[in-house]
Design a protein around this motif. Sequence first.
Motif, mmCIF file in Angstrom:
data_model
loop_
_atom_site.group_PDB
_atom_site.id
_atom_site.type_symbol
_atom_site.label_atom_id
_atom_site.label_comp_id
_atom_site.label_asym_id
_atom_site.label_seq_id
_atom_site.Cartn_x
_atom_site.Cartn_y
_atom_site.Cartn_z
ATOM 1 N N HIS A 190 34.878 -25.490 -1.148
ATOM 2 C CA HIS A 190 34.092 -24.097 -1.030
ATOM 3 C C HIS A 190 33.233 -24.083 0.371
ATOM 4 O O HIS A 190 32.896 -25.232 0.521
ATOM 5 C CB HIS A 190 33.276 -23.594 -2.441
ATOM 6 C CG HIS A 190 34.212 -22.999 -3.480
ATOM 7 N ND1 HIS A 190 34.135 -23.643 -4.903
ATOM 8 C CD2 HIS A 190 35.135 -22.452 -3.541
ATOM 9 C CE1 HIS A 190 34.985 -23.368 -5.757
ATOM 10 N NE2 HIS A 190 35.283 -22.260 -4.920
ATOM 11 N N SER A 207 32.644 -15.168 -12.760
ATOM 12 C CA SER A 207 32.948 -15.963 -11.262
ATOM 13 C C SER A 207 33.297 -14.898 -10.517
ATOM 14 O O SER A 207 33.939 -14.341 -10.436
ATOM 15 C CB SER A 207 33.575 -17.312 -10.872
ATOM 16 O OG SER A 207 34.118 -17.602 -10.275
ATOM 17 N N TYR A 221 29.327 -19.343 -12.753
ATOM 18 C CA TYR A 221 29.832 -20.354 -12.099
ATOM 19 C C TYR A 221 29.259 -20.727 -11.261
ATOM 20 O O TYR A 221 28.818 -22.184 -10.689
ATOM 21 C CB TYR A 221 30.622 -19.979 -11.546
ATOM 22 C CG TYR A 221 32.024 -20.928 -10.954
ATOM 23 C CD1 TYR A 221 31.077 -22.335 -10.790
ATOM 24 C CD2 TYR A 221 32.994 -20.670 -10.872
ATOM 25 C CE1 TYR A 221 32.050 -23.351 -9.704
ATOM 26 C CE2 TYR A 221 34.391 -22.087 -10.127
ATOM 27 C CZ TYR A 221 34.476 -23.471 -10.053
ATOM 28 O OH TYR A 221 34.412 -24.087 -8.940
ATOM 29 N N GLN A 222 28.267 -20.171 -9.822
ATOM 30 C CA GLN A 222 27.380 -20.483 -8.979
ATOM 31 C C GLN A 222 26.680 -20.755 -9.324
ATOM 32 O O GLN A 222 25.367 -19.765 -9.776
ATOM 33 C CB GLN A 222 28.173 -19.847 -7.821
ATOM 34 C CG GLN A 222 29.164 -20.293 -6.880
ATOM 35 C CD GLN A 222 29.145 -19.823 -5.959
ATOM 36 O OE1 GLN A 222 28.791 -18.689 -5.511
ATOM 37 N NE2 GLN A 222 28.874 -20.675 -4.627
ATOM 38 N N ASN A 275 30.067 -23.272 0.992
ATOM 39 C CA ASN A 275 29.000 -24.014 0.086
ATOM 40 C C ASN A 275 29.235 -25.385 -0.412
ATOM 41 O O ASN A 275 27.944 -25.999 -1.013
ATOM 42 C CB ASN A 275 27.749 -23.177 -0.792
ATOM 43 C CG ASN A 275 28.957 -22.551 -1.897
ATOM 44 O OD1 ASN A 275 30.313 -23.298 -2.107
ATOM 45 N ND2 ASN A 275 28.248 -22.143 -2.862
ATOM 46 N N ASN A 327 26.884 -26.379 -11.313
ATOM 47 C CA ASN A 327 27.191 -25.673 -11.195
ATOM 48 C C ASN A 327 27.761 -24.950 -12.714
ATOM 49 O O ASN A 327 27.782 -26.276 -13.300
ATOM 50 C CB ASN A 327 28.582 -25.100 -10.668
ATOM 51 C CG ASN A 327 29.518 -26.099 -10.550
ATOM 52 O OD1 ASN A 327 30.168 -26.745 -11.728
ATOM 53 N ND2 ASN A 327 30.655 -26.837 -10.010
#
Length: 227
Positions: free
Chosen positions: A224, A102, A75-76, A226, A81
Motif C-alpha cells: 500500500h 475497508s 481496516y486503516q 501508506n 490496523n
Amino acid sequence: MCEDTYFINNGMGACVSMEENTRILVVDDNALLRLGLTETFNIEPGFEPVGQAANGSEALELVRKLKPDVVTMDYQMPGDNGIETTRKILAEFPHIKVVLLSVFDSEEDIFKAYTAGVRGYLTKKAGEVEEVIEAVQEVAKGGTYFPAAIAAKLEERKEKDDLTPREMEVLQLLAEGCSNKEIVDRLGISLPTVKLHIINLREKLNAADRTQAVVHAFKQGILHLNA
C-alpha cells in the motif's frame, strides 16, 4: 418458573421469549462514521451498541472490558490496523465475531482479513448501512458475510502461492527504488540470492520485470502507498 434465562413470566403464568440483543463495539478512526454506525445500531431492533474505539489499542481495551458479541472493525487506523487488531482480539476472545469495513477490495487485503479470522468483509465505498446491519445479523447467528464480488476475489487469492517473508522484504525494497546491490547491503544476503528472489517475485506476481512486479503488488493490495 421459566427455566431459560431468555424468557420472562408475562404475569399470567406463561413464559414469553425475550431475545438477547447483540452487543456491538464500533471501531473506526473516523468519528463521524463511528457515531453514524452507533446511532444506526442504537435504533435498530436486536442490537445494543456498547462502545466505540478510534484505534486498535482502544478496541482491544474495550473488548476486554465490555465483552461485545460483534465488532465492526475499520481496516486503516493509526497504530495496529484492523487486521492486526482482529488477530489480537481473537487470540484472547475467539468467540467474538468481527466484520471488517475497508476502503480496500483487493484479493490480498480480503485474504489477509479472512486468514486473520474476520467473519464478514464489506467495502466502505459499496457497503450501505443496511448491508452492514445484514452482515452483523448474519455473523451474530454464527454465519459469515462475504458479498459475491468479495467472495470471488477471496477464492481467486486462495489459489495463488503466498510470498515468503524474505520475498516481501525484497519486494518492499524494490518499491522503495533500491538496486540489487542496495538490497544485498540492507538484507545481508548474496547478490545471486537477491536475483533469485526477484525471479520468484516476477513469477508469483505475473510480472515481466521488477518494475511491473511492484506495480502488480500495489494493484493486488500486497503493498500500500501508506505502508
